[in-house]
Design an enzyme around this catalytic site. Structure first.
Site, PDB file in Angstrom:
ATOM      1  CD  GLU A 125      -5.731   3.765  -1.216  1.00 15.38           C
ATOM      2  OE1 GLU A 125      -6.543   1.963  -1.431  1.00 15.38           O
ATOM      3  OE2 GLU A 125      -5.308   4.578  -1.755  1.00 15.38           O
ATOM      4  NE  ARG A 142      -0.981  -3.546  -2.251  1.00 20.36           N
ATOM      5  CZ  ARG A 142      -1.184  -4.368  -2.503  1.00 20.36           C
ATOM      6  NH1 ARG A 142      -0.720  -5.456  -3.781  1.00 20.36           N
ATOM      7  NH2 ARG A 142      -2.464  -4.405  -2.529  1.00 20.36           N
ATOM      8  CG  ASN A 145      -7.192  -4.585  -1.105  1.00 20.26           C
ATOM      9  OD1 ASN A 145      -8.196  -5.299  -1.733  1.00 20.26           O
ATOM     10  ND2 ASN A 145      -6.024  -5.397  -1.361  1.00 20.26           N
ATOM     11  CG  ASP A 146      -7.387   1.008   1.875  1.00 19.21           C
ATOM     12  OD1 ASP A 146      -7.179   0.324   2.847  1.00 19.21           O
ATOM     13  OD2 ASP A 146      -5.764   0.925   1.260  1.00 19.21           O
ATOM     14  CG  HIS A 196       0.085  -4.915   3.527  1.00 21.63           C
ATOM     15  ND1 HIS A 196      -0.783  -3.761   4.375  1.00 21.63           N
ATOM     16  CD2 HIS A 196      -0.287  -4.265   1.674  1.00 21.63           C
ATOM     17  CE1 HIS A 196      -1.567  -3.320   3.973  1.00 21.63           C
ATOM     18  NE2 HIS A 196      -1.226  -2.849   2.608  1.00 21.63           N
ATOM     19  NE  ARG A 215      -0.292   2.368  -3.699  1.00 22.73           N
ATOM     20  CZ  ARG A 215      -0.796   1.348  -2.478  1.00 22.73           C
ATOM     21  NH1 ARG A 215      -1.743   0.941  -3.283  1.00 22.73           N
ATOM     22  NH2 ARG A 215      -0.161   0.022  -2.083  1.00 22.73           N
TER      23      ARG A 215
HETATM   24  C1  PEP Z   1      -6.445  -1.511  -1.466  1.00 22.42           C
HETATM   25  O1  PEP Z   1      -6.143  -1.082  -0.797  1.00 22.42           O
HETATM   26  O2  PEP Z   1      -7.497  -1.833  -2.290  1.00 22.42           O
HETATM   27  C2  PEP Z   1      -5.324  -1.384  -2.409  1.00 22.42           C
HETATM   28  C3  PEP Z   1      -4.776  -1.855  -3.832  1.00 22.42           C
HETATM   29  O3  PEP Z   1      -3.916  -1.087  -1.848  1.00 22.42           O
HETATM   30  P1  PEP Z   1      -3.335  -1.664  -0.908  1.00 22.42           P
HETATM   31  O4  PEP Z   1      -3.728  -2.889  -0.614  1.00 22.42           O
HETATM   32  O5  PEP Z   1      -2.614  -1.810  -0.946  1.00 22.42           O
HETATM   33  O6  PEP Z   1      -4.075  -0.667   0.470  1.00 22.42           O
HETATM   34 MG    MG Z   2      -5.104   1.042  -0.258  1.00 26.32          MG
END
Ligand code: PEP
Ligand code: MG
Length: 566
Positions: A427, A292, A450-451, A185, A328
């Site tokens: 995700e 977010r 990302n997840d 983050h 979200r």
């Molecule tokens: C992700 O997981 O790709 C996503 C956009 O959410 P975050 O990065 O906030 O977990």
């Molecule tokens: Mg995520």
């Protein structure tokens, strides 16, 4: 030269500001009462001055609610009850001031923490904060405070929490951290603040000292400590070229994102706060693909009220002037914690009680957010999506709560939009594989790579030791992405992507070929993505994607894409 991961592009040349949190160790000592009371009074004054200064520096950067935290802290440090308890302890037991302060504050923290009331539990966090500062002054420990930086610096730290990052001011020219990856983050925040950052630079804390000169090359992920004049000159030139390229891309700001054969996609921006809307528009964003909202919760000292949230959502929707805004719902847990909420102890918080799982359990928190969103819906084009959906039942439960709150508001006579779209993040691999079934119920998908990559590869996105497994070009990931897009299209729904992959130029080419409808990314990546989309032929990219899906490794895929597009 140290190698790390380029997390937010740019080049910075400045002195090191090393962020090291002091360890407070308090020992009980017999002491001279008068002297200890004098020491205590002086430390109180210093603490008060610090808080006033932080507040002053944050004014204009933070919202009124965020600034109110500092007023609460000032009230606490001026509280005669706290002062008299510490003073009496010094007098009665003839002990040192830091010991007395420690005992009194611990008792107070415990008392607040034990109360069955959110408001008082929040006060425990405030007491901790304020008395940590007080004890540091008593012990002569330097307290780092990023908002107090007043000369051009590059912040060097083990890691930066999202709120540390949010406190960086205009003097912070960039940062380098020992841990983290492209999708941690702190990296994402750096991109939204548009400051260069290199993360996962493991030896940085040992090698770089406070005041050292540093070159931060966040294009290559390299850090140079105490460089000579020739190297500085070379990097000054590189920094200038970087700025020039950025300016050249500005010509694409108001151009549509249409491929050479006439296929339109939407290029949107990811935001963390309403303030980020401006950057998305400045970089030619056609919408917000991911807001977010957890930062609204993380930068506060209490669960934001319905009205506080309503104001934030309204600001974003109005700012985007009718363009699509995907908000979200609360995605808290994992590495994102709240100072005023105790999460259960878990072995694997990333696999635990978080995001939609927490919201479906604590429906009071969830309903407040949904009400604020529904009320704000009349100010623009709102899409709501739920994070971390694994099962169709979770989606149904979340949507049912949304519908209940919407009906309640309508019955209360509140005006709500009738075109709110309700979708979900894809995700978790389970959701990608089952996308065609989800698409019967969800209005849209947004792929969180990302997840999705973290969970598919079983590789912690925060760990630099396994960062080689962050492989967006791995055919396994491409197949999951394809399943998701195809699943959506089969039911006439749209599929977007808001993970970092959506903004990587080579990935944009492949995703165009896979049929992705919306790409949401850090604002600073939008124009480069537009350059890619407008210079490619979708039909050719479909062929490229097909070939890529038949390959075995990420390296092969990337080599293929690089060969086909320059
Ligand atoms: C992700 O997981 O790709 C996503 C956009 O959410 P975050 O990065 O906030 O977990
Ligand atoms: Mg995520």
């Amino acid at each position: 030269m140290l190698k790390g991961i380029a997390a937010s592009s740019g080049i910075a040349i400045a002195k090191v500001y090393k962020l090291v949190q002091p360890t407070v160790e308090v020992v009980k000592k017999e002491a001279n009462v008068e002297e200890e009371i004098r020491k205590f009074q002086a430390a109180l004054e210093e603490t008060k001055k610090d808080i006033e200064m932080i507040k002053e520096k944050a004014t204009g950067k933070l919202s009124a609610e965020e600034l109110a935290v500092f007023d609460a802290h000032l009230m606490m440090i001026g509280d005669p009850e706290l002062q008299s308890q510490i003073t009496s302890k010094i007098e009665d037991e003839q002990v040192n001031a830091e010991y007395a302060a420690n005992e009194v504050s611990n008792a107070m923290i415990q008392m607040f923490e034990a109360m069955d009331n959110d408001y008082f539990r929040e006060r425990a966090a405030d007491v901790k904060d304020v008395t940590f500062r007080l004890k540091c002054h008593l012990l002569g420990l330097r307290i780092p405070d990023l908002s107090l930086i007043d000369e051009e610096s590059i912040v060097v730290a083990h890691d930066l929490t999202p709120s540390d990052t949010a406190q960086l001011n205009q003097f912070a020219k960039g940062f380098a951290t020992a841990i983290g990856g492209r999708t941690s983050h702190s990296a994402i925040m750096a991109r939204s603040l548009e400051i260069p950052a290199v993360v996962g630079c493991s030896d940085i804390l040992e090698k770089a000292q406070h005041g050292d000169m540093l070159i931060l090359d966040a294009l290559e992920g390299e850090v140079f400590i105490n460089p000579d004049q020739a190297l500085i000159a070379k990097y000054e030139e590189k920094a200038r070229a970087f700025v020039e390229e950025k300016q050249a891309l500005q010509a694409l700001k108001d151009k549509p994102s249409i491929s050479l054969d006439g296929h339109h996609v939407e290029l949107a921006g990811n935001i963390g706060t309403p303030k980020d809307v401006e950057g998305v528009l400045r970089h030619g964003g056609e919408g917000i693909g991911l807001y977010r909202t957890e930062f609204l919760y993380m930068n506060a000292d209490h669960f934001p009220t319905e009205d506080e949230q309503f104001e934030a959502y309204k600001e974003v929707l109005e700012g985007m002037q009718g363009k699509r805004v995907v908000v979200r719902t609360l995605d808290i847990g994992g590495d994102k914690t709240l100072p005023y909420f105790t999460f259960p102890e878990e072995m694997n918080p990333f696999l635990g009680y978080r995001a939609i799982r927490l919201c479906l359990d604590r429906t009071d928190i969830f309903r407040t957010q949904l009400r604020a969103l529904i009320r704000a819906s009349v100010y623009g084009h709102l899409c709501i999506m739920f994070p971390m959906i694994a099962t169709v039942q979770e989606f149904r439960d979340a949507k049912a709560i949304f519908l209940e709150e919407k009906e309640k508001l309508v019955n209360e006579g509140v005006k709500v939009a009738d075109n709110i779209e309700v979708g979900m993040m894809v995700e978790i691999p389970a959701a990608a594989v089952n996308a065609d079934n989800f698409a019967k119920e969800a209005d849209f998908f947004s792929i969180g790579t990302n997840d999705l990559i973290q969970y598919s590869m079983a590789a912690d996105r925060m760990s630099e030791h396994v960062s080689y497994l962050y492989q967006p070009y791995n055919p396994s990931i491409l197949r999951l992405v394809k399943m998701t897009i195809d699943g959506a299209h089969k039911e006439g729904k749209w599929a977007g992507m808001c993970g970092e992959m959506a903004g990587e130029p080579h990935a944009v080419a492949l995703l165009l070929g896979l049929g992705l409808d919306e790409f949401s990314m850090s604002a600073t990546s939008i124009l480069k993505a537009r350059k890619v989309v407008t210079s490619l032929n979708k039909k050719e990219m479909e062929e490229l994607a097909k070939e890529a899906l038949s390959l075995s490794t990420a390296e092969e895929v990337l080599a293929l894409v690089k060969e086909k597009i320059k």
